[in-house]
Design an enzyme around this catalytic site. Sequence first.
Site, PDB file in Angstrom:
ATOM      1  N   LEU A 172       0.852  -1.194   0.000  1.00  0.00           N
ATOM      2  CA  LEU A 172       0.000   0.000   0.000  1.00  0.00           C
ATOM      3  C   LEU A 172       0.884   1.240   0.000  1.00  0.00           C
ATOM      4  O   LEU A 172       1.909   1.281   0.686  1.00  0.00           O
ATOM      5  CB  LEU A 172      -0.895   0.028   1.240  1.00  0.00           C
ATOM      6  CG  LEU A 172      -2.112  -0.902   1.261  1.00  0.00           C
ATOM      7  CD1 LEU A 172      -2.741  -0.894   2.656  1.00  0.00           C
ATOM      8  CD2 LEU A 172      -3.133  -0.490   0.221  1.00  0.00           C
ATOM      9  N   ASP A 173       0.471   2.265  -0.743  1.00  0.00           N
ATOM     10  CA  ASP A 173       1.190   3.541  -0.721  1.00  0.00           C
ATOM     11  C   ASP A 173       1.164   4.122   0.693  1.00  0.00           C
ATOM     12  O   ASP A 173       0.233   3.850   1.461  1.00  0.00           O
ATOM     13  CB  ASP A 173       0.528   4.543  -1.665  1.00  0.00           C
ATOM     14  CG  ASP A 173       0.568   4.091  -3.113  1.00  0.00           C
ATOM     15  OD1 ASP A 173       1.514   3.373  -3.485  1.00  0.00           O
ATOM     16  OD2 ASP A 173      -0.352   4.477  -3.869  1.00  0.00           O
ATOM     17  N   PRO A 174       2.159   4.942   1.051  1.00  0.00           N
ATOM     18  CA  PRO A 174       2.125   5.601   2.364  1.00  0.00           C
ATOM     19  C   PRO A 174       0.823   6.373   2.592  1.00  0.00           C
ATOM     20  O   PRO A 174       0.309   6.405   3.718  1.00  0.00           O
ATOM     21  CB  PRO A 174       3.332   6.543   2.313  1.00  0.00           C
ATOM     22  CG  PRO A 174       4.295   5.834   1.405  1.00  0.00           C
ATOM     23  CD  PRO A 174       3.430   5.209   0.336  1.00  0.00           C
ATOM     24  N   ALA A 213      -2.092   5.542   1.592  1.00  0.00           N
ATOM     25  CA  ALA A 213      -3.223   4.626   1.760  1.00  0.00           C
ATOM     26  C   ALA A 213      -3.228   3.968   3.128  1.00  0.00           C
ATOM     27  O   ALA A 213      -2.189   3.732   3.743  1.00  0.00           O
ATOM     28  CB  ALA A 213      -3.193   3.565   0.673  1.00  0.00           C
TER      29      ALA A 213
END
Length: 301
Positions: free
Chosen positions: A47-49, A51
């Site tokens: 997951l992106d930071p 998200a």
Amino acid sequence: MSRRNAKGRGINGIVLLDKDTGLSSNAALQKVKRLFFAKKAGHTGALDPLASGILPICLGQATKVAGFLLNDNKRYFVRGQLGQTTNTLDCEGEITATKNFEQLSKTQVMEAALSFQGNIEQVPPMYSALKKDGQPLYKLARQGIEIERKARSVTLHKLDFLGYENGVISLEVSCSKGTYIRSLIADIGDKLGCGAHVIELRRTGFAHIDITQAIKFADLEALAGDDFERLDANIFKSEDLLPNVHNVAIDQQQGIDIRYGRKIKVENQADNLVKMFDENAVFLGIGQIENGYLQPKRLFV
């Protein structure tokens, strides 16, 4: 040997972490690994930071099934801001273009969003972990380098339009592996002629898993103790998180052959990926059936 000097515990299973925003997937992984004092750990489906949401953390031998977990569908809640394009396709990047969106009606925005439901072609973003000649694209992007990316086929199984207000669109998306929600929002913005970027993203589902089954790191910390008993109660068995993989039971001799990496003859089984269990219902790992023979792919023993 003291806990501090030990190499870690040989625990196996999967922790369903509800990752907080502002934390990279690797940072979240390391925090969980340290808390459980695990010898080995890995995550699936980064997951992106920006998200939040479900991030499966595989401990011990469960890291062997990480790749199979990645094949499952995922569900997201997302909010996108119309009228602005950024270089990262989310609010953490630099604004690269601004256009008017006030002329758009809620109906126009909804129709544009819902038009992406089904099988679509999607170009992965430069700010992604995909690699070019062994180099992650996001590292190239940070150097100001942009390369051509081929469109990939992905499926949006279900797209629910939750609302549109003050330029912000809200959606729930159920999608196949490899789908980039940031690219979806950007594509919706392009279709509307005003651009868009993600301002909030939360993974709410992973295969049959719901966000209600995940746990925050702060809650895990509150359960920490010298005996790990309360912490370990939050570890799921690897085989339980692969519901779409068929079970195959094998006898004692077959179990011996499988453990030595030998393929075995199986009757009345279609070619497929399977979970293997021995005569005592012990999970042995993942196998592949082809032409009536079962070949081990990832063994737990």
